[in-house]
Design an enzyme around this catalytic site. Structure first.
Site, PDB file in Angstrom:
ATOM      1  N   SER A 144      92.227 -57.861 -21.507  1.00 32.89           N
ATOM      2  CA  SER A 144      91.219 -58.695 -20.862  1.00 32.89           C
ATOM      3  C   SER A 144      91.409 -58.681 -19.351  1.00 32.89           C
ATOM      4  O   SER A 144      92.525 -58.577 -18.848  1.00 32.89           O
ATOM      5  CB  SER A 144      91.319 -60.135 -21.380  1.00 32.89           C
ATOM      6  OG  SER A 144      90.472 -60.992 -20.643  1.00 32.89           O
ATOM      7  N   THR A 170      67.174 -14.074 -34.601  1.00 34.05           N
ATOM      8  CA  THR A 170      67.721 -15.413 -34.363  1.00 34.05           C
ATOM      9  C   THR A 170      68.015 -16.109 -35.684  1.00 34.05           C
ATOM     10  O   THR A 170      68.983 -16.857 -35.811  1.00 34.05           O
ATOM     11  CB  THR A 170      66.710 -16.252 -33.550  1.00 34.05           C
ATOM     12  OG1 THR A 170      66.655 -15.729 -32.222  1.00 34.05           O
ATOM     13  CG2 THR A 170      67.086 -17.718 -33.505  1.00 34.05           C
ATOM     14  N   ASN A 171      67.179 -15.811 -36.695  1.00 33.28           N
ATOM     15  CA  ASN A 171      67.214 -16.572 -37.932  1.00 33.28           C
ATOM     16  C   ASN A 171      68.358 -16.209 -38.874  1.00 33.28           C
ATOM     17  O   ASN A 171      68.590 -16.916 -39.863  1.00 33.28           O
ATOM     18  CB  ASN A 171      65.873 -16.438 -38.656  1.00 33.28           C
ATOM     19  CG  ASN A 171      64.727 -16.871 -37.778  1.00 33.28           C
ATOM     20  OD1 ASN A 171      64.931 -17.532 -36.771  1.00 33.28           O
ATOM     21  ND2 ASN A 171      63.510 -16.488 -38.138  1.00 33.28           N
ATOM     22  N   LYS A 211      96.582 -60.931 -22.968  1.00 33.49           N
ATOM     23  CA  LYS A 211      95.829 -60.568 -24.169  1.00 33.49           C
ATOM     24  C   LYS A 211      95.919 -59.054 -24.404  1.00 33.49           C
ATOM     25  O   LYS A 211      95.747 -58.260 -23.490  1.00 33.49           O
ATOM     26  CB  LYS A 211      94.364 -60.985 -24.018  1.00 33.49           C
ATOM     27  CG  LYS A 211      93.556 -60.886 -25.306  1.00 33.49           C
ATOM     28  CD  LYS A 211      92.173 -61.515 -25.099  1.00 33.49           C
ATOM     29  CE  LYS A 211      91.425 -61.656 -26.418  1.00 33.49           C
ATOM     30  NZ  LYS A 211      91.009 -60.364 -26.973  1.00 33.49           N
ATOM     31  N   THR A 251      90.555 -60.807 -51.589  1.00 35.43           N
ATOM     32  CA  THR A 251      89.269 -60.253 -51.985  1.00 35.43           C
ATOM     33  C   THR A 251      88.188 -61.159 -51.414  1.00 35.43           C
ATOM     34  O   THR A 251      88.303 -62.379 -51.475  1.00 35.43           O
ATOM     35  CB  THR A 251      89.129 -60.184 -53.521  1.00 35.43           C
ATOM     36  OG1 THR A 251      89.296 -61.491 -54.076  1.00 35.43           O
ATOM     37  CG2 THR A 251      90.182 -59.247 -54.110  1.00 35.43           C
TER      38      THR A 251
END
Length: 480
Positions: A326, A149-150, A332, A195
């Site tokens: 909405s 498995t490893n 909207k 900024t």
């Protein structure tokens, strides 16, 4: 003709045994006792192993059978049956027989044994036997020969990631192309740069999109480079990297055989013990995915801000309307595509933390937590690709600019005073800025009223290109 167990009526059980004891397994099942125990023990996510991971396991088992036969350890008939069973899996058969959860204890032994049992039972059938007669083909002795498995599971994880990443990179390349197209389209649109959410100095909308494409290019390069780490595998290392129970000739043949099966360019690790102990390569890939996700979410934030409004926000760009925004506010429309891209990013960032902690938790010769690493890594790769796909198709290519609105905000902004500063001095410029904020009068008008600059000077100093390219305003200053 191969029949899928899910399509057959269950007709009784067969008895199988393991080191825990005996257990009844459905007769029609291609999986065996160890897989069934794992399915009962690890009902965690409600999901099954990723199908590309299953295919990667089948490719490893096929390559191992070929290598073991070439060194004389595996009977040719058994090898042929195992290879055929693996090919059927790669063609899409037997996928319903992989029933273990992606999150599982045991470092992936359950996933490995699920593959071993399904392949063994199908090989038994191919050789004329009945499922469960492991005297013909044994899951451990034959299908798992020379493996652990490893070394199987980490290799399967790497192969799977290598299969999934090209789609993500392709989508990022599409995004880069779309952003570069917008950079060219809106190169002459002047807008206000900001900024810390405050007016700064002018910038061209095209320059902003160009900056987005630049960071995406960097993400592509970063992801491309880090995938090289996935090419190094520990096949042949078996349990802890020492290669116990693996034939020396098999050790030399397994990676070339795997490359032949996968059409990849995998390399056997120089230090198999290190490659078995450590999973830092998955952390590196996850980190690159996280970095990319951060960049894309930041860009999505910008798109939402620039399109905010439509009457009370920035309203500098328009995003393509995709659905009602909405259930109570008629008309909207929300920026749903950048919103979903950010949510994909949040998930990838969370997955990266899980992968980081799982990698750190390894002990001594093995990391037992690879199952959750792969579950999260595969999810991150796929959701990144899918998120970028919808971002390109449903948002970026349909963005339009409100050029007049952008110009209006620049004209009414105090931020253009920065371009004036070299011509009148910082103190006078600051006074004009304060007066503009207090009175609401445009900076241009106040400069002329105070006799600080002529209109012809202002037209040259406040030229859109001059304010958004380095050196132009300095050249004007030197010439006057």
């Amino acid at each position: 003709m191969l029949k899928e167990a899910s399509g057959e009526k269950q007709m009784g059980f067969r008895t199988e045994s393991d080191s825990i004891g005996t257990k009844e397994v459905p007769k029609t099942a291609y999986y065996g006792v160890q897989t069934l125990r794992a399915a009962e023990n690890f009902n965690i996510t409600g999901l099954k192993l990723h199908m590309e991971f299953v295919n990667s396991l089948a490719q490893i088992k096929k390559a191992s059978a070929i290598a073991n036969r070439e060194v004389g350890l595996l009977d040719r008939n058994i090898e042929t049956a195992i290879v055929k069973a693996c090919d059927e899996i790669l063609d899409g058969s037997l996928h319903d027989q992989f029933i273990v959860d992606p999150i599982q204890g045991g470092a992936g032994t359950s996933a490995n044994m699920n593959a071993n049992e399904v392949i063994a039972n199908r090989a038994i059938e191919i050789l004329g036997g009945e499922k469960g007669n492991y005297d013909i083909v044994h899951p451990n002795d034959h299908v798992n020969m020379g493996q652990s498995t490893n070394d199987v599971i980490p290799t399967a994880g790497k192969i799977t990631a290598l299969k999934l990443l090209p789609k993500a990179l392709m989508q990022l390349s599409r995004l880069n192309d779309a952003l570069e197209a917008k950079a060219k389209e809106y190169d002459n649109v002047i807008k206000m740069g900001r900024t810390q959410m405050q007016d700064a100095v002018p910038i061209r909308l095209g320059q902003e999109f160009k900056a987005y494409s630049t960071v995406v290019k960097r993400d592509i390069a970063r992801l491309t480079k880090v995938t090289e780490e996935l090419m190094v595998v520990n096949m042949g290392g078996t349990a802890i990297g020492t290669g116990i129970n693996a034939d020396e000739e098999y050790l030399n043949k397994i990676v070339p055989a795997l490359n032949s099966v996968t059409a990849l360019d995998l390399r056997q690790a120089e230090d198999l013990i290190d490659a078995t102990q450590n999973v830092d390569c998955f952390v590196a890939v996850s980190s690159a995915l996280k970095t990319c996700a951060v960049s894309l979410s930041k860009m999505s934030n910008d798109l939402r801000l620039m399109s905010s409004g439509p009457r009370t926000g920035f309203e500098e760009i328009n995003l393509p309307p995709k659905q009602n925004g909405s259930s109570i506010m008629p008309g909207k429309v929300n920026p749903v595509i950048p919103e979903v891209m950010s949510q994909v990013a949040f998930n990838i960032i969370g997955n990266d933390m899980t992968i980081t902690m799982a990698a750190e938790a390894g002990q001594l010769e093995l990391n037992a937590f690879e199952p959750v690493i792969f579950y999260k890594l595969f999810q991150s790769i796929e959701t990144l690709a899918n998120g970028v796909n919808t971002l390109v198709d449903n948002c970026i290519i349909g963005i339009t600019a409100n050029e007049e609105r952008c110009k209006e905000l620049v004209d009414n902004s105090v931020g253009i005073i920065t371009a004036i500063c070299p011509h009148v001095g910082y103190k006078k410029a600051a006074n004009i800025a304060k007066a503009a904020i207090k009175t609401g009068e445009p900076v241009r008008k106040l400069l002329i009223q105070e006799g600080l600059l002529k209109e012809s000077d202002l037209n040259e100093i406040l030229d859109p290109v001059g304010m958004t390219e380095p050196g132009i305003s300095a050249k004007y200053l030197l010439s006057h």
